[in-house]
Scaffold this motif. Sequence first.
Motif, PDB file in Angstrom:
ATOM      1  N   GLN A  92     -10.373 -61.858 -15.314  1.00  9.04           N
ATOM      2  CA  GLN A  92     -11.678 -62.318 -15.777  1.00  9.04           C
ATOM      3  C   GLN A  92     -12.734 -62.252 -14.682  1.00  9.04           C
ATOM      4  OE1 GLN A  92     -10.713 -66.240 -17.144  1.00  9.04           O
ATOM      5  NE2 GLN A  92      -9.335 -65.504 -18.741  1.00  9.04           N
ATOM      6  N   ALA A  93     -12.321 -62.470 -13.421  1.00  6.30           N
ATOM      7  CA  ALA A  93     -13.277 -62.494 -12.312  1.00  6.30           C
ATOM      8  C   ALA A  93     -13.340 -61.179 -11.548  1.00  6.30           C
ATOM      9  CB  ALA A  93     -12.923 -63.621 -11.351  1.00  6.30           C
ATOM     10  N   ALA A  94     -12.366 -60.303 -11.742  1.00  2.00           N
ATOM     11  CA  ALA A  94     -12.334 -59.044 -10.985  1.00  2.00           C
ATOM     12  C   ALA A  94     -13.607 -58.203 -11.122  1.00  2.00           C
ATOM     13  CB  ALA A  94     -11.114 -58.222 -11.396  1.00  2.00           C
ATOM     14  N   PRO A  95     -14.271 -58.184 -12.290  1.00  2.00           N
ATOM     15  CA  PRO A  95     -15.495 -57.375 -12.389  1.00  2.00           C
ATOM     16  C   PRO A  95     -16.701 -57.965 -11.662  1.00  2.00           C
ATOM     17  CG  PRO A  95     -14.494 -57.741 -14.555  1.00  2.00           C
ATOM     18  CD  PRO A  95     -13.849 -58.687 -13.602  1.00  2.00           C
ATOM     19  N   ASN A  96     -16.628 -59.204 -11.188  1.00  2.00           N
ATOM     20  CA  ASN A  96     -17.796 -59.837 -10.578  1.00  2.00           C
ATOM     21  C   ASN A  96     -18.434 -59.003  -9.467  1.00  2.00           C
ATOM     22  OD1 ASN A  96     -17.694 -62.010 -12.301  1.00  2.00           O
ATOM     23  ND2 ASN A  96     -16.699 -63.392 -10.859  1.00  2.00           N
ATOM     24  N   PRO A  97     -17.657 -58.458  -8.519  1.00  2.00           N
ATOM     25  CA  PRO A  97     -18.289 -57.680  -7.446  1.00  2.00           C
ATOM     26  C   PRO A  97     -19.074 -56.484  -7.961  1.00  2.00           C
ATOM     27  CG  PRO A  97     -16.042 -58.254  -6.852  1.00  2.00           C
ATOM     28  CD  PRO A  97     -16.209 -58.620  -8.286  1.00  2.00           C
ATOM     29  N   LEU A  98     -18.489 -55.724  -8.886  1.00  3.82           N
ATOM     30  CA  LEU A  98     -19.184 -54.527  -9.354  1.00  3.82           C
ATOM     31  C   LEU A  98     -20.394 -54.884 -10.200  1.00  3.82           C
ATOM     32  CD1 LEU A  98     -18.609 -53.437 -12.582  1.00  3.82           C
ATOM     33  CD2 LEU A  98     -16.286 -53.483 -11.682  1.00  3.82           C
ATOM     34  N   LEU A  99     -20.298 -55.938 -11.007  1.00  2.00           N
ATOM     35  CA  LEU A  99     -21.447 -56.366 -11.801  1.00  2.00           C
ATOM     36  C   LEU A  99     -22.591 -56.822 -10.903  1.00  2.00           C
ATOM     37  CD1 LEU A  99     -19.641 -58.327 -14.667  1.00  2.00           C
ATOM     38  CD2 LEU A  99     -20.778 -56.111 -14.862  1.00  2.00           C
ATOM     39  N   CYS A 100     -22.250 -57.512  -9.809  1.00  2.00           N
ATOM     40  CA  CYS A 100     -23.285 -57.961  -8.877  1.00  2.00           C
ATOM     41  C   CYS A 100     -23.952 -56.779  -8.181  1.00  2.00           C
ATOM     42  CB  CYS A 100     -22.677 -58.902  -7.843  1.00  2.00           C
ATOM     43  SG  CYS A 100     -22.345 -60.566  -8.453  1.00  2.00           S
ATOM     44  N   VAL A 101     -23.167 -55.786  -7.828  1.00  3.27           N
ATOM     45  CA  VAL A 101     -23.752 -54.607  -7.176  1.00  3.27           C
ATOM     46  C   VAL A 101     -24.736 -53.927  -8.112  1.00  3.27           C
ATOM     47  CG1 VAL A 101     -23.261 -52.288  -6.331  1.00  3.27           C
ATOM     48  CG2 VAL A 101     -21.860 -54.197  -5.569  1.00  3.27           C
ATOM     49  N   MET A 102     -24.339 -53.747  -9.371  1.00  7.62           N
ATOM     50  CA  MET A 102     -25.242 -53.078 -10.313  1.00  7.62           C
ATOM     51  C   MET A 102     -26.494 -53.897 -10.591  1.00  7.62           C
ATOM     52  SD  MET A 102     -22.760 -51.132 -13.088  1.00  7.62           S
ATOM     53  CE  MET A 102     -22.020 -52.617 -13.766  1.00  7.62           C
ATOM     54  N   LYS A 103     -26.378 -55.234 -10.510  1.00  9.36           N
ATOM     55  CA  LYS A 103     -27.512 -56.092 -10.806  1.00  9.36           C
ATOM     56  C   LYS A 103     -28.429 -56.303  -9.612  1.00  9.36           C
ATOM     57  CE  LYS A 103     -28.598 -60.667 -12.755  1.00  9.36           C
ATOM     58  NZ  LYS A 103     -28.006 -61.917 -13.327  1.00  9.36           N
ATOM     59  N   TYR A 104     -27.841 -56.506  -8.428  1.00  9.06           N
ATOM     60  CA  TYR A 104     -28.635 -56.903  -7.278  1.00  9.06           C
ATOM     61  C   TYR A 104     -28.809 -55.805  -6.222  1.00  9.06           C
ATOM     62  CZ  TYR A 104     -27.769 -61.567  -9.165  1.00  9.06           C
ATOM     63  OH  TYR A 104     -27.697 -62.667  -9.993  1.00  9.06           O
ATOM     64  N   PHE A 105     -28.033 -54.737  -6.315  1.00  4.95           N
ATOM     65  CA  PHE A 105     -28.137 -53.651  -5.335  1.00  4.95           C
ATOM     66  C   PHE A 105     -28.258 -52.307  -6.048  1.00  4.95           C
ATOM     67  CE2 PHE A 105     -25.684 -57.154  -3.603  1.00  4.95           C
ATOM     68  CZ  PHE A 105     -26.259 -57.358  -2.358  1.00  4.95           C
ATOM     69  N   PRO A 106     -29.188 -52.176  -6.997  1.00  3.96           N
ATOM     70  CA  PRO A 106     -29.292 -50.943  -7.783  1.00  3.96           C
ATOM     71  C   PRO A 106     -29.597 -49.723  -6.931  1.00  3.96           C
ATOM     72  CG  PRO A 106     -31.259 -52.303  -8.066  1.00  3.96           C
ATOM     73  CD  PRO A 106     -30.263 -53.143  -7.312  1.00  3.96           C
ATOM     74  N   ASN A 107     -30.236 -49.917  -5.791  1.00  6.12           N
ATOM     75  CA  ASN A 107     -30.541 -48.788  -4.911  1.00  6.12           C
ATOM     76  C   ASN A 107     -29.290 -48.136  -4.351  1.00  6.12           C
ATOM     77  OD1 ASN A 107     -30.430 -51.398  -3.490  1.00  6.12           O
ATOM     78  ND2 ASN A 107     -30.615 -50.153  -1.645  1.00  6.12           N
ATOM     79  N   GLU A 108     -28.183 -48.866  -4.306  1.00  8.02           N
ATOM     80  CA  GLU A 108     -26.941 -48.307  -3.754  1.00  8.02           C
ATOM     81  C   GLU A 108     -26.153 -47.490  -4.773  1.00  8.02           C
ATOM     82  OE1 GLU A 108     -24.318 -50.731  -1.541  1.00  8.02           O
ATOM     83  OE2 GLU A 108     -25.891 -51.958  -0.608  1.00  8.02           O
ATOM     84  N   VAL A 109     -26.447 -47.656  -6.054  1.00  6.67           N
ATOM     85  CA  VAL A 109     -25.653 -46.967  -7.078  1.00  6.67           C
ATOM     86  C   VAL A 109     -26.546 -46.140  -8.009  1.00  6.67           C
ATOM     87  CG1 VAL A 109     -23.765 -48.595  -7.033  1.00  6.67           C
ATOM     88  CG2 VAL A 109     -25.709 -49.048  -8.520  1.00  6.67           C
TER      89      VAL A 109
END
Length: 350
Positions: free
Chosen positions: A332-349
């Motif tokens: 349930q918590a494993a996607p948290n890192p990737l979801l945060c990257v897409m939400k808060y670090f869009p310039n990286e992806v």
Amino acid sequence: MEDSGLRGLGGAGFPAGRKWRLVAAEPGPHNMAVNIDEGEPGTFKDRWYLERDPHRFLEGMLVAAWAAGVGEIWIYLRDEYHGVRAVLERELAKLKKDLPCALPPIHLRRGAGAYICGEESAMIESIEGKRGMPRLRPPYVAQVGLFGLPTLEHNMETVYWVREIVEKGPAWFASHGRNGRKGLRSFSVSGRVNKPGVHLAPAGITLNELIAEYCGGMQAGHAFYAYLPGGASGGILPAAMGDIPLDFDTLQPHGCFIGSAAVVILSDRDTATDAARNLLRFFKDESCGQCTPCRVGTAKALALMQQPRWDKPLLDELSKAMIDASICGLGQAAPNPLLCVMKYFPNEVA
């Protein structure tokens, strides 16, 4: 994988006192299990405290056992903690010799550092000699737990604070805190700061305050870029969100949580995408494999994140399936890192 001043210290979402009452209300006999496995990456506070004051832990554990009517205790200790095991064995021998009353039987059980055994029912399975895999609930461990008996389950730090709260009162503990929060928190801090380590700080302190007041600032040549507020599963936030109070229930609106308060500081020499990939690699390896959403989802997410461009719609869909259908908190918590990257670090992806 953990209301008065003890809010959040009970683990499994319950204040400690409520857990004691829940177990005590069940027909006896009762068992108790204490988790000192520290499988969450970046967490090392339990070992730090036990190496310095193991007696305080044992006193708090016995108070909790007395309050819940526990007849037998199991301490689940990480196998690498050889020094801690020796210290606990020595202190237990002293207690048995010096106390005028008989102690309940206390067993030390070795854990192999499996992340999944941070989940209370998986830890209980491991103590019983089986593969550490979460149980379906209900029944809850407070009803049917270790060896089929109602079981009081705690993390080490919960009972570590009991003696001091009994001596000084809950008002003393609740008198600490900032930004409207109450109590003290033990932060395991690592990363690009001058003073990593265990820092006891007021609940509700912000990350910027923690770095400046307790961690000696950022390392020379490093600028604060991002942070993990709660270990591998707690998500990743940018430096611009470093003024959010660090406590239970303050980070959830941002897709994160404090968990075991394992804080990892990243600098401008790091990237959130590298951190997220590393965390998903960890979750893939640590999944117990019992349920398909976690077993397959972590592997598929990692494969998608290793591509030059992230397929954001597909990753979002996969994350929702893992969150909704996984049996326990790992998936349930494993996607948290990737979801945060897409939400808060869009310039990286992008």
